[in-house]
Design a protein around this motif. Structure first.
Motif, short mmCIF file in Angstrom:
data_model
loop_
_atom_site.label_atom_id
_atom_site.label_comp_id
_atom_site.label_asym_id
_atom_site.label_seq_id
_atom_site.Cartn_x
_atom_site.Cartn_y
_atom_site.Cartn_z
N UNK A 71 0.66 -1.45 0.46
CA UNK A 71 -0.02 0.29 -0.27
C UNK A 71 0.83 1.35 -0.08
N UNK A 72 2.28 1.65 0.96
CA UNK A 72 2.73 2.83 0.94
C UNK A 72 3.31 2.36 -0.29
N UNK A 73 3.79 1.23 -0.98
CA UNK A 73 5.05 1.57 -2.55
C UNK A 73 4.01 1.70 -3.52
N UNK A 74 2.34 1.41 -3.54
CA UNK A 74 1.67 1.01 -4.80
C UNK A 74 2.37 -0.11 -5.45
N UNK A 75 2.27 -0.91 -5.50
CA UNK A 75 2.80 -1.70 -5.80
C UNK A 75 2.94 -2.56 -5.65
N UNK A 111 0.02 -4.66 -19.93
CA UNK A 111 1.79 -4.07 -20.09
C UNK A 111 1.73 -2.81 -19.43
N UNK A 112 0.81 -1.89 -19.21
CA UNK A 112 1.14 -0.63 -18.32
C UNK A 112 1.45 -0.70 -16.87
N UNK A 113 1.19 -1.58 -16.35
CA UNK A 113 1.06 -1.92 -15.00
C UNK A 113 2.41 -2.22 -14.42
N UNK A 114 3.47 -2.51 -15.65
CA UNK A 114 4.62 -3.41 -15.31
C UNK A 114 6.08 -2.20 -15.38
N UNK A 115 6.38 -2.40 -14.47
CA UNK A 115 7.48 -1.62 -13.73
C UNK A 115 8.51 -2.03 -14.42
N UNK A 116 8.94 -3.80 -13.46
CA UNK A 116 10.46 -4.03 -13.84
C UNK A 116 9.67 -5.34 -13.91
N UNK A 117 11.02 -6.19 -15.09
CA UNK A 117 10.69 -7.74 -15.00
C UNK A 117 12.15 -8.48 -14.11
N UNK A 166 11.63 -16.54 -12.16
CA UNK A 166 11.16 -14.44 -12.86
C UNK A 166 10.41 -14.30 -12.21
N UNK A 167 10.87 -13.08 -11.55
CA UNK A 167 9.73 -12.25 -10.54
C UNK A 167 9.51 -10.98 -11.33
N UNK A 168 8.31 -10.18 -11.44
CA UNK A 168 8.04 -8.81 -11.48
C UNK A 168 7.53 -7.91 -10.86
N UNK A 169 7.92 -6.60 -10.57
CA UNK A 169 7.15 -5.30 -10.09
C UNK A 169 6.49 -4.33 -10.84
N UNK A 170 5.17 -4.68 -10.30
CA UNK A 170 3.78 -4.64 -10.81
C UNK A 170 3.09 -3.05 -9.76
N UNK A 171 2.49 -2.65 -10.72
CA UNK A 171 2.45 -1.07 -10.53
C UNK A 171 0.49 -1.76 -9.62
N UNK A 172 0.61 -1.59 -9.03
CA UNK A 172 -1.77 -1.44 -7.91
C UNK A 172 -2.32 -0.87 -9.05
N UNK A 173 -3.96 -1.10 -8.46
CA UNK A 173 -4.64 -0.38 -9.79
C UNK A 173 -5.80 -0.27 -8.48
N UNK A 192 -5.28 -9.94 -14.32
CA UNK A 192 -4.91 -9.34 -14.92
C UNK A 192 -6.14 -9.12 -16.41
N UNK A 193 -6.77 -10.27 -16.73
CA UNK A 193 -8.23 -10.31 -17.24
C UNK A 193 -9.01 -9.79 -17.12
N UNK A 194 -8.97 -9.35 -15.86
CA UNK A 194 -10.01 -9.05 -16.06
C UNK A 194 -10.46 -7.56 -14.79
N UNK A 195 -11.63 -6.51 -14.27
CA UNK A 195 -11.43 -5.64 -13.25
C UNK A 195 -11.93 -6.07 -12.30
N UNK A 196 -11.21 -5.85 -11.10
CA UNK A 196 -10.68 -6.32 -9.79
C UNK A 196 -11.30 -5.06 -9.02
#
Length: 270
Positions: free
Chosen positions: A27-31, A48-54, A98-105, A169-173
């Motif tokens: 929650x603090x980082x939004x990731x 893909x627009x949510x993906x920060x780094x892989x 493999x690990x990715x950091x993604x932005x929360x929405x 990542x397929x439907x609104x949550x």
């Protein structure tokens, strides 16, 4: 892609990424963390627009070429790391390289539910495996959105993310504070709210009445306690899944999968 391979598993960056296993840090980082080739592939392919780094190892795994291509096509930063670094970042005991950091929405309820015909509302669902499996089943059944209400587990919990196998990542949550708000949002969008409850009407009766053929938002309660009387009163009706054998009950994820698919069948048969 960075040329340098990350090798210090105790670096500040690695510790910060690993901290995303905790809700407070997410929650603090939004990731949030996305782990494993299947989940990361779906993240890159659908959001893909949510993906920060892989971050990936250099192990030559079968998924490596596709992950590299998807990241490159999306303009996502891709970094190599040692297995020890991936393990330190990951929440799993046996990470898959493999690990990715993604932005929360935060999805808008009005936008996500506009025109919806099938929605799953999870109220006080605490088990990450159950939550992820219901979300995955909702995706498979063609649901339009999934709502996490009340004190339900965070949908961005690493175990929830993994158990959805990419369906996140397929439907609104959506995340809403109370069940009442979730039901009201669904009702305003034209859906009937049906509570899954052992004290409800028989599923076959509801099917015969045609109640499942229209837009439906299913309300699923806590794994141990189900829905309280006050919770059930918020819905337009309640439905029980009949048990024909000797089993005492079905677990939440199984029952939710059946009800979601039964509704999908009814909606598509007209």
């Amino acid at each position: 892609m960075a040329d340098e391979i990350l090798s210090n598993s105790k670096s500040e960056r690695v510790r910060r990424i690993a901290s995303l296993a905790r809700k407070k840090e997410r929650q603090f980082h939004g990731r949030f963390l996305v782990e494993g080739p299947q989940a990361v592939r779906e993240l890159l392919a659908h959001r893909p627009e949510l993906t920060e780094t892989v971050y990936t190892t250099l192990g030559g795994e079968s998924w490596q070429v596709e992950i590299d291509r998807l990241a490159s096509d999306a303009g996502v930063r891709l970094e190599r790391a040692t297995p020890e670094v991936i393990s330190a970042m990951s929440e799993t005991v046996n990470p898959q390289g493999v690990v990715a950091v993604a932005r929360s929405w935060e999805a808008s309820a009005a936008e996500a539910l506009s025109g919806a015909r099938l929605v799953a509302i999870l109220h006080e669902i605490r088990d990450p495996g159950n939550a992820g499996t219901v979300l995955r089943a909702a995706d498979a059944a063609g649901a339009d959105a999934v709502i996490f209400a009340g004190a339900s587990i965070d949908p961005f919990h690493p175990k929830v993310v993994r158990s959805t196998t990419g369906s996140l990542f397929h439907l609104p949550v959506l995340v809403v504070p109370t069940l009442g708000e979730a039901v009201e949002a669904a009702r305003e969008a034209g859906l009937s709210a049906l509570a899954a409850d052992v004290r409800g009407s028989d599923l076959l009766e509801m099917r015969a009445s045609g109640a499942l053929a229209g837009p439906v938002a299913w309300v699923f309660g806590n794994e141990a306690r189900g829905l309280s009387e006050a919770d059930r009163a918020l819905a337009d009706g309640s439905v029980r899944l009949p048990i024909y054998g000797a089993a005492e009950s079905l677990n939440l994820a199984t029952a939710a999968s059946v009800l979601l698919y039964e509704t999908a069948f009814s909606q598509r048969s007209r």
